[in-house]
Design a protein around this motif. Sequence first.
Motif, PDB file in Angstrom:
ATOM      1  N   THR A 111      -9.714  13.310  -1.862  1.00 50.37           N
ATOM      2  CA  THR A 111      -9.739  12.005  -1.208  1.00 50.37           C
ATOM      3  C   THR A 111      -8.449  11.776  -0.433  1.00 50.37           C
ATOM      4  N   VAL A 112      -8.530  10.874   0.518  1.00 53.40           N
ATOM      5  CA  VAL A 112      -7.328  10.310   1.129  1.00 53.40           C
ATOM      6  C   VAL A 112      -7.372   8.819   0.821  1.00 53.40           C
ATOM      7  N   VAL A 113      -6.349   8.351   0.117  1.00 49.80           N
ATOM      8  CA  VAL A 113      -6.276   6.940  -0.253  1.00 49.80           C
ATOM      9  C   VAL A 113      -5.398   6.239   0.772  1.00 49.80           C
ATOM     10  N   THR A 114      -5.903   5.148   1.334  1.00 46.40           N
ATOM     11  CA  THR A 114      -5.192   4.442   2.409  1.00 46.40           C
ATOM     12  C   THR A 114      -4.974   2.981   2.047  1.00 46.40           C
ATOM     13  N   ALA A 115      -3.974   2.396   2.677  1.00 45.54           N
ATOM     14  CA  ALA A 115      -3.683   0.970   2.475  1.00 45.54           C
ATOM     15  C   ALA A 115      -2.849   0.486   3.656  1.00 45.54           C
ATOM     16  N   ALA A 116      -2.697  -0.832   3.738  1.00 44.46           N
ATOM     17  CA  ALA A 116      -1.872  -1.433   4.797  1.00 44.46           C
ATOM     18  C   ALA A 116      -1.258  -2.713   4.270  1.00 44.46           C
ATOM     19  N   THR A 117      -0.049  -3.014   4.721  1.00 48.64           N
ATOM     20  CA  THR A 117       0.626  -4.249   4.320  1.00 48.64           C
ATOM     21  C   THR A 117       0.339  -5.343   5.348  1.00 48.64           C
ATOM     22  N   ALA A 118       0.758  -6.539   5.044  1.00 49.30           N
ATOM     23  CA  ALA A 118       0.495  -7.686   5.917  1.00 49.30           C
ATOM     24  C   ALA A 118       1.144  -7.511   7.294  1.00 49.30           C
ATOM     25  N   ASP A 119       2.248  -6.760   7.351  1.00 56.94           N
ATOM     26  CA  ASP A 119       2.915  -6.576   8.651  1.00 56.94           C
ATOM     27  C   ASP A 119       2.336  -5.407   9.448  1.00 56.94           C
TER      28      ASP A 119
END
Length: 314
Positions: free
Chosen positions: A26-34
């Motif tokens: 898998t590739v686990v992804t995320a993003a912050t509010a900025d």
Amino acid sequence: MTHHTEPALDPRAFRRALGNFATGVTVVTAATADGTRVGVTANSFNSVSLDPPLVLWSIDKRSGSYAIFEQASHFAINVLAADQMDISNRFARPSEDKFAGIEVEVGAGDVPLLTDCAARFQCEKYQQVDGGDHWILIGKVVAFDDLGRAPLVYHQGSYSMVLPYPQVAERVAQNAVGSARQERLNNNVFYLLTQALRSYQSSYQPKQLSTGLRASEARMLLVLDSDACLDKACLLAEMAMPTREIEEAQEALYRKGLVSSTENGHHLTEAGERQASVLRDIAAKQQEQVLSAFTADEVGILKKLLRGIIANSQ
């Protein structure tokens, strides 16, 4: 009083032993509010609960990506398809921008979602558990996609593909042949043709799908040629599939850089030719295996009959 301590495990031997358990990638992804995005390759993904729908994965406490996952409200598990080894390698290495040049969609909590995966799970952060030298991140699934592609597999430090267990495919073929022996259907050509096709596909199609391509994508690569272009009308005739499926296959293959177009039609790129060569090899080996019980003359007659049926039907 004598204290007994357990002997220390050899880390490398322990890792090799763990490698006997084949996993998906898998590739686990995320993003912050900025808007800062992050993605890491992981094979620690697993299901936890159906009600509520929970999944987990783990990240090394020393990882430079952890700070982003800690801040983000959501993360996404992108289960890679068999033809996404390059994606796995890209997100496994440090890089200034791992997403450069990659088409992504945006999911819950602004998580980047990779395209052409086997499956995707968008998760709201649910719980974090201390797991030794890793953090175990548990997510509540808020949306998912089942994209129907064979997954990329990791075993003993190498990438692998999923293939059906031979006895299962053999049993399916035997059942098809058995039913075809019913006396009342022995002289029904249409029935025999469809049963023969079903028997042939029972072991062939899983091998083809194990490449990570959908059936429509594999068929398009096989009918295209790097030197000759086919327009939309020719593709419809050669692929014998609904227009919608052909258009979806075309879009996916363009995105992967396997097919390109000119004013004359569609053709394989260099990468597409390599992938088509893999598919042709699978098809040739399947044909050799299935027809090995027949003489060259019998195989020639079979092909002549099939070509004649096709010609008479047009």
